[in-house]
Design a protein around this motif. Structure first.
Motif, PDB file in Angstrom:
ATOM      1  N   VAL A 368      42.055  40.486  38.424  1.00 36.49           N
ATOM      2  CA  VAL A 368      43.362  40.248  37.833  1.00 36.49           C
ATOM      3  C   VAL A 368      43.961  39.049  38.560  1.00 36.49           C
ATOM      4  CG1 VAL A 368      45.671  41.154  37.412  1.00 36.49           C
ATOM      5  CG2 VAL A 368      43.688  42.682  37.271  1.00 36.49           C
ATOM      6  N   LEU A 369      44.243  37.983  37.827  1.00 34.86           N
ATOM      7  CA  LEU A 369      44.756  36.750  38.424  1.00 34.86           C
ATOM      8  C   LEU A 369      46.195  36.515  37.978  1.00 34.86           C
ATOM      9  CD1 LEU A 369      41.693  34.353  37.940  1.00 34.86           C
ATOM     10  CD2 LEU A 369      42.097  36.050  39.739  1.00 34.86           C
ATOM     11  N   TYR A 370      46.998  35.989  38.900  1.00 34.31           N
ATOM     12  CA  TYR A 370      48.411  35.722  38.631  1.00 34.31           C
ATOM     13  C   TYR A 370      48.793  34.433  39.334  1.00 34.31           C
ATOM     14  CZ  TYR A 370      47.729  38.751  42.659  1.00 34.31           C
ATOM     15  OH  TYR A 370      47.212  39.326  43.794  1.00 34.31           O
ATOM     16  N   ARG A 371      49.974  33.905  38.989  1.00 38.78           N
ATOM     17  CA  ARG A 371      50.378  32.609  39.518  1.00 38.78           C
ATOM     18  C   ARG A 371      50.900  32.683  40.947  1.00 38.78           C
ATOM     19  NH1 ARG A 371      51.091  28.862  41.819  1.00 38.78           N
ATOM     20  NH2 ARG A 371      51.834  26.783  41.241  1.00 38.78           N
ATOM     21  N   VAL A 372      51.720  33.709  41.260  1.00 32.27           N
ATOM     22  CA  VAL A 372      52.288  33.838  42.607  1.00 32.27           C
ATOM     23  C   VAL A 372      51.973  35.223  43.157  1.00 32.27           C
ATOM     24  CG1 VAL A 372      54.127  32.168  42.215  1.00 32.27           C
ATOM     25  CG2 VAL A 372      54.540  34.569  41.720  1.00 32.27           C
ATOM     26  N   ASN A 373      51.868  35.314  44.480  1.00 28.90           N
ATOM     27  CA  ASN A 373      51.440  36.553  45.117  1.00 28.90           C
ATOM     28  C   ASN A 373      52.369  37.723  44.867  1.00 28.90           C
ATOM     29  OD1 ASN A 373      48.985  35.731  46.302  1.00 28.90           O
ATOM     30  ND2 ASN A 373      50.073  34.709  47.964  1.00 28.90           N
ATOM     31  N   ALA A 374      53.664  37.451  44.644  1.00 27.37           N
ATOM     32  CA  ALA A 374      54.614  38.542  44.421  1.00 27.37           C
ATOM     33  C   ALA A 374      54.253  39.363  43.192  1.00 27.37           C
ATOM     34  CB  ALA A 374      56.031  37.983  44.275  1.00 27.37           C
ATOM     35  N   GLN A 375      53.487  38.785  42.270  1.00 30.65           N
ATOM     36  CA  GLN A 375      53.109  39.498  41.049  1.00 30.65           C
ATOM     37  C   GLN A 375      52.050  40.561  41.282  1.00 30.65           C
ATOM     38  OE1 GLN A 375      52.678  35.419  39.138  1.00 30.65           O
ATOM     39  NE2 GLN A 375      53.254  36.585  37.332  1.00 30.65           N
ATOM     40  N   SER A 376      51.492  40.621  42.472  1.00 25.95           N
ATOM     41  CA  SER A 376      50.426  41.603  42.720  1.00 25.95           C
ATOM     42  C   SER A 376      50.954  43.022  42.767  1.00 25.95           C
ATOM     43  CB  SER A 376      49.709  41.285  44.035  1.00 25.95           C
ATOM     44  OG  SER A 376      50.485  41.678  45.161  1.00 25.95           O
ATOM     45  N   GLU A 377      52.223  43.215  43.168  1.00 22.51           N
ATOM     46  CA  GLU A 377      52.722  44.557  43.462  1.00 22.51           C
ATOM     47  C   GLU A 377      52.607  45.505  42.286  1.00 22.51           C
ATOM     48  OE1 GLU A 377      55.076  47.970  43.625  1.00 22.51           O
ATOM     49  OE2 GLU A 377      55.544  46.286  42.295  1.00 22.51           O
ATOM     50  N   ALA A 378      52.985  45.043  41.113  1.00 28.83           N
ATOM     51  CA  ALA A 378      52.952  45.923  39.949  1.00 28.83           C
ATOM     52  C   ALA A 378      51.530  46.395  39.659  1.00 28.83           C
ATOM     53  CB  ALA A 378      53.531  45.198  38.732  1.00 28.83           C
ATOM     54  N   TYR A 379      50.550  45.521  39.865  1.00 29.96           N
ATOM     55  CA  TYR A 379      49.158  45.906  39.621  1.00 29.96           C
ATOM     56  C   TYR A 379      48.629  46.803  40.738  1.00 29.96           C
ATOM     57  CZ  TYR A 379      49.326  42.729  35.747  1.00 29.96           C
ATOM     58  OH  TYR A 379      49.674  42.140  34.556  1.00 29.96           O
ATOM     59  N   GLU A 380      49.067  46.581  41.951  1.00 25.82           N
ATOM     60  CA  GLU A 380      48.694  47.483  43.042  1.00 25.82           C
ATOM     61  C   GLU A 380      49.160  48.901  42.730  1.00 25.82           C
ATOM     62  OE1 GLU A 380      49.468  46.115  47.097  1.00 25.82           O
ATOM     63  OE2 GLU A 380      49.930  44.143  46.263  1.00 25.82           O
ATOM     64  N   ALA A 502      43.769  31.104  44.898  1.00 22.29           N
ATOM     65  CA  ALA A 502      42.802  31.758  45.779  1.00 22.29           C
ATOM     66  C   ALA A 502      41.503  32.094  45.063  1.00 22.29           C
ATOM     67  CB  ALA A 502      43.409  33.032  46.378  1.00 22.29           C
ATOM     68  N   ALA A 503      41.522  32.076  43.725  1.00 19.59           N
ATOM     69  CA  ALA A 503      40.319  32.400  42.944  1.00 19.59           C
ATOM     70  C   ALA A 503      39.398  31.208  42.756  1.00 19.59           C
ATOM     71  CB  ALA A 503      40.718  32.953  41.575  1.00 19.59           C
ATOM     72  N   LYS A 504      39.861  30.017  43.144  1.00 17.27           N
ATOM     73  CA  LYS A 504      39.040  28.804  42.978  1.00 17.27           C
ATOM     74  C   LYS A 504      37.698  28.981  43.680  1.00 17.27           C
ATOM     75  CE  LYS A 504      38.552  24.219  42.264  1.00 17.27           C
ATOM     76  NZ  LYS A 504      37.202  24.007  42.817  1.00 17.27           N
ATOM     77  N   GLY A 505      36.614  28.653  42.968  1.00 16.08           N
ATOM     78  CA  GLY A 505      35.276  28.762  43.535  1.00 16.08           C
ATOM     79  C   GLY A 505      34.629  30.113  43.358  1.00 16.08           C
ATOM     80  N   LEU A 506      35.360  31.073  42.761  1.00 20.69           N
ATOM     81  CA  LEU A 506      34.818  32.423  42.565  1.00 20.69           C
ATOM     82  C   LEU A 506      34.609  32.686  41.074  1.00 20.69           C
ATOM     83  CD1 LEU A 506      37.123  34.313  45.095  1.00 20.69           C
ATOM     84  CD2 LEU A 506      34.832  33.402  45.493  1.00 20.69           C
ATOM     85  N   GLU A 507      33.948  33.781  40.766  1.00 20.50           N
ATOM     86  CA  GLU A 507      33.708  34.143  39.368  1.00 20.50           C
ATOM     87  C   GLU A 507      33.500  35.642  39.264  1.00 20.50           C
ATOM     88  OE1 GLU A 507      29.165  33.253  38.474  1.00 20.50           O
ATOM     89  OE2 GLU A 507      30.069  31.553  39.534  1.00 20.50           O
ATOM     90  N   TRP A 508      33.839  36.187  38.087  1.00 18.59           N
ATOM     91  CA  TRP A 508      33.690  37.612  37.815  1.00 18.59           C
ATOM     92  C   TRP A 508      33.225  37.802  36.375  1.00 18.59           C
ATOM     93  CZ3 TRP A 508      37.849  35.437  40.322  1.00 18.59           C
ATOM     94  CH2 TRP A 508      38.103  35.863  41.630  1.00 18.59           C
ATOM     95  N   ASP A 509      32.667  38.971  36.079  1.00 12.97           N
ATOM     96  CA  ASP A 509      32.290  39.279  34.696  1.00 12.97           C
ATOM     97  C   ASP A 509      33.518  39.356  33.797  1.00 12.97           C
ATOM     98  OD1 ASP A 509      29.622  39.379  35.297  1.00 12.97           O
ATOM     99  OD2 ASP A 509      29.500  41.556  35.417  1.00 12.97           O
ATOM    100  N   ALA A 510      34.616  39.898  34.332  1.00 13.70           N
ATOM    101  CA  ALA A 510      35.833  40.074  33.535  1.00 13.70           C
ATOM    102  C   ALA A 510      37.027  39.545  34.311  1.00 13.70           C
ATOM    103  CB  ALA A 510      36.043  41.549  33.191  1.00 13.70           C
ATOM    104  N   VAL A 511      37.842  38.736  33.646  1.00  9.34           N
ATOM    105  CA  VAL A 511      39.021  38.147  34.284  1.00  9.34           C
ATOM    106  C   VAL A 511      40.240  38.392  33.401  1.00  9.34           C
ATOM    107  CG1 VAL A 511      40.147  35.965  34.911  1.00  9.34           C
ATOM    108  CG2 VAL A 511      37.778  36.395  35.592  1.00  9.34           C
ATOM    109  N   PHE A 512      41.331  38.827  34.033  1.00 10.66           N
ATOM    110  CA  PHE A 512      42.610  39.016  33.363  1.00 10.66           C
ATOM    111  C   PHE A 512      43.580  37.966  33.890  1.00 10.66           C
ATOM    112  CE2 PHE A 512      40.433  42.979  32.985  1.00 10.66           C
ATOM    113  CZ  PHE A 512      40.869  43.560  31.808  1.00 10.66           C
ATOM    114  N   LEU A 513      43.990  37.051  33.035  1.00 14.47           N
ATOM    115  CA  LEU A 513      45.014  36.072  33.392  1.00 14.47           C
ATOM    116  C   LEU A 513      46.352  36.631  32.933  1.00 14.47           C
ATOM    117  CD1 LEU A 513      43.347  32.670  32.398  1.00 14.47           C
ATOM    118  CD2 LEU A 513      43.311  33.847  34.594  1.00 14.47           C
ATOM    119  N   THR A 514      47.247  36.911  33.870  1.00 13.05           N
ATOM    120  CA  THR A 514      48.468  37.645  33.557  1.00 13.05           C
ATOM    121  C   THR A 514      49.709  36.793  33.818  1.00 13.05           C
ATOM    122  OG1 THR A 514      48.638  38.563  35.798  1.00 13.05           O
ATOM    123  CG2 THR A 514      47.318  39.791  34.200  1.00 13.05           C
TER     124      THR A 514
END
Length: 674
Positions: A368-380, A502-514
């Motif tokens: 799950v990718l987001y623009r700013v770190n503060a957005q992680s809380e709801a997904y946590e 922080a996701a630059k250079g990485l890859e996953w089977d499934a990505v959620f851009l939120t």
């Protein structure tokens, strides 16, 4: 010596990769799109140069930008048999290479004068701020000042040029430029001891190594006799002082291979610039230019969307655009989903994650990718409540972040005293104002990050207060503290939560851009500058190209339930979203204009029971507005339910059948469409 056909260096390469590998010694520029095998190509090129006798392994210096990338390069070279004890290709970061060279050459250049590495600028900046008679109590300001000094030095800008350069590039300065300039100058002076010994920061490692090579011909000759061939990865991310060091290494020679993609330039705020990549074939008119455009990472559907997204780019970088060509078998179409509010978006994303896991996708292959770190809380929170493990990449989990720990500690302390003479949410806002929650977004990256985290904490408090209107200040704080302790500990095999950077250079089977709404993607402050907007577009492109197969793009039209649709989806999605794929574009069932009272009551009661049984907040099941929308549409099938605005197929997959049963039971003898 010619290359042996079928050798390890050339086996299994596509025509463009092979062209890059076999290019003659001299200037070579490889424009490599996402997923096109750039690391494979440059390590094979090094192996070919060694295998063909054109260069000895110990004469090659390959540099990249992270220790992880350098380690991967060394591993691949070892597999190819061109790295071994006593005769090894040097694959390092710029800073690691400079430190090693500086330790060796420093005594030759400076004699008995000593130097020591300054691991972090923070304390030194705090000291000089106090010495200048300025306020050193604002730790965010100190960090932002340190960041400004780092940017200036990386950009080869001295204290005397800082103010003018910051103005020229529209720098987001944390305080007035003259103050930054004074602190910068005092910081540089403070690193020099009275006896001449010096403290060197990480930028100084590059600056001093460059200076030694440029000023001492004997040292330069010794270095250049050792290293004869150079490779630079991620060349779009070099800073001016890194380029200066590279040119000092070369000393007028041109045995240089660079690899990069200007459309993945996302670190301009650190001083990185793609201009050296863009100007490479002008600087070296005899350069070999190779374009890698065959994408082996992503399905054609993901590749097509990536091409469409970056195809809207403007400016000079857009002129170098690479059009990726997917090489994998076809996969699912990207999913676009719009929601009424952020809670609905989070619930919809988690529902889709559960669906993928049930289908056999490993949690470690989902991000799950987001623009700013503060957005992680709801997904946590949502992942914890769903029993799905996660890890937060590039940052601590929300309730472990220092600013949140300090804020929560302050609230708990206040809750033990006399009750404040105001509503609980207002009391929380007042308390957090003392630790950085200002009325408007502050200047400076660190201050802004703290502000975003504290604002998210207030939003959590607002949700707690809405769910428990009877709670006083102490009760709200107790619920908040309880929530912080209920989180699953992050584990290595869980869902990855990450900022797009922080996701630059990485890859996953499934990505959620939120969070793909205006103000978040692009950030609101980025809209003031065309260059900033274009960098945000490139960041969006980087996010898309992290996905191998499944790609889910989502946005919400309001921050919270009942706040009204004040947002609009990101401009980057325009012309990308198929009408039939957007949850917000589903036509609502028009037969009713008011909710059926029996269905509304039944759904409200069911929502309460379901939330209690799952141990989650009612708003995380469905918002009140969504309950009313369903009671208005009175769907009689899951297909009709999925068309209710904001509900969507993902949520229907999880709770759809139960809702249809509730609706049916609440309508005995009624015609649902009258």
């Amino acid at each position: 010596m010619t290359t042996v056909v079928g050798s390890a260096a050339t086996a299994g390469l596509d025509p463009e990769q092979l062209e890059a590998v076999l290019a003659p010694r001299g200037p070579v520029c490889v424009l490599a799109g996402a997923g096109t095998g750039k690391t494979r190509t440059i390590t094979r090129r090094i192996a070919h140069l060694v295998d063909s006798g054109q260069v000895n392994p110990g004469q090659v210096l390959a540099v990249t930008f992270t220790a992880r990338a350098a380690a991967e390069m060394r591993e691949r070279l070892a597999t190819l048999g061109v790295a071994g004890p006593g005769n090894v290709v040097a694959a390092q970061t710029f800073h690691a290479a400079a430190m090693r060279q500086l330790r060796y050459f420093w005594p030759m250049a400076f004699g008995d004068m000593r130097w020591e590495l300054l691991d972090h600028k923070f304390r030194m900046v705090g000291r000089v701020v106090r010495d200048l008679g300025l306020d050193a109590s604002d730790r965010d300001l100190l960090r932002d000042l340190a960041s400004e000094i780092e940017w200036a030095k990386s950009s080869a800008v001295g204290p005397e040029q800082y103010a003018a350069e910051a103005l020229r590039v529209h720098r987001d300065v944390p305080t007035d430029p003259q103050t930054v300039m004074r602190v910068f100058a005092a910081y540089e002076d403070a690193k020099v001891a009275p006896n001449g010994d010096r403290l060197l920061d990480f930028e100084d490692l590059l600056i001093y190594t460059t200076m030694i090579l440029q000023s001492d011909p004997s040292i330069a000759e010794e270095f250049r006799s050792r290293y004869r061939s150079f490779v630079v990865d991620e060349y779009q991310d070099v800073t001016p002082i890194q380029q200066n060091l590279l040119e000092a290494w070369l000393g007028g020679r041109d045995d240089l291979t660079v690899v990069g993609d200007a459309n993945q330039t996302i670190y301009s705020f650190t001083g990185a610039t793609p201009s050296y990549l863009l100007d490479f074939t002008r600087k070296y008119e005899n350069a070999t230019l190779v374009r890698l455009q065959r994408d082996y990472r992503s399905t054609p559907q993901v590749v097509h969307l990536a091409n469409e997204a970056i195809g809207k780019a403007r400016g000079r970088i857009a002129g170098t655009r690479l059009k990726l060509v997917g090489q994998r078998p076809a996969g699912p179409e990207p999913i676009f989903a719009g929601f009424d509010d952020e809670i609905s978006e989070v619930v919809g994303v988690v529902a889709q994650i559960r669906k993928l896991i049930r289908a056999g996708v490993q949690p470690a292959e989902i991000a799950v990718l987001y623009r700013v770190n503060a957005q992680s809380e709801a997904y946590e929170e949502a992942l914890s409540e769903a029993g799905i493990d996660y890890q937060v990449r590039g940052a601590q989990s929300f309730f472990e972040r220092p600013e949140i720990v300090a804020a929560l500690r302050r609230l708990v302390s206040l809750a033990g005293g006399p009750p404040p003479p105001m509503q609980p949410v207002d009391a929380v806002r007042h308390a957090l104002h003392q630790v950085g929650l200002t009325e408007s977004e502050p200047k400076g990256a660190n201050a802004r990050s703290r502000w975003q985290q504290l604002l998210r904490l207030v939003e959590i408090v607002e949700a707690i207060a809405a769910e428990g209107p009877q709670l006083d200040f102490a009760g709200v704080v107790a619920k908040l503290e309880e929530r912080s302790k209920m989180r699953h500990a992050p584990v290595g095999a869980g869902i990855t939560l990450s900022s797009m950077h922080a996701a630059k250079g990485l890859e996953w089977d499934a990505v959620f851009l939120t969070g793909l709404h205006e103000g978040s993607m692009p950030l609101g402050r980025a809209s003031k500058s065309t260059d900033d907007v274009e960098e945000e577009r490139r960041l969006f492109y980087v996010g898309i190209t992290r996905a191998r197969e499944h790609l889910h793009l989502s946005w919400s039209l309001s921050r919270g339930e009942g706040r009204g649709a004040k947002r609009r989806r990101s401009r980057f999605l325009e012309a990308l979203v198929p009408v039939s794929k957007s949850a917000m574009d589903f036509e609502p069932l028009p037969e009713r204009t008011e909710p059926d009272p029996d269905v509304l009551a039944a759904l409200t009661a069911w929502r309460t029971r379901f939330a209690e049984s799952e141990g989650i907040m009612e708003s995380n099941v469905m918002s009140k507005s969504m309950v009313r929308a369903i009671a208005t549409a009175v769907p009689t099938s899951i297909e009709e339910l999925a068309k209710v605005r904001g509900f969507g197929a993902e949520r229907a997959d999880v709770i759809g059948r139960a809702i249809i049963e509730v609706v049916d039971a609440a309508l005995p003898g009624k015609n649902a469409k009258t």
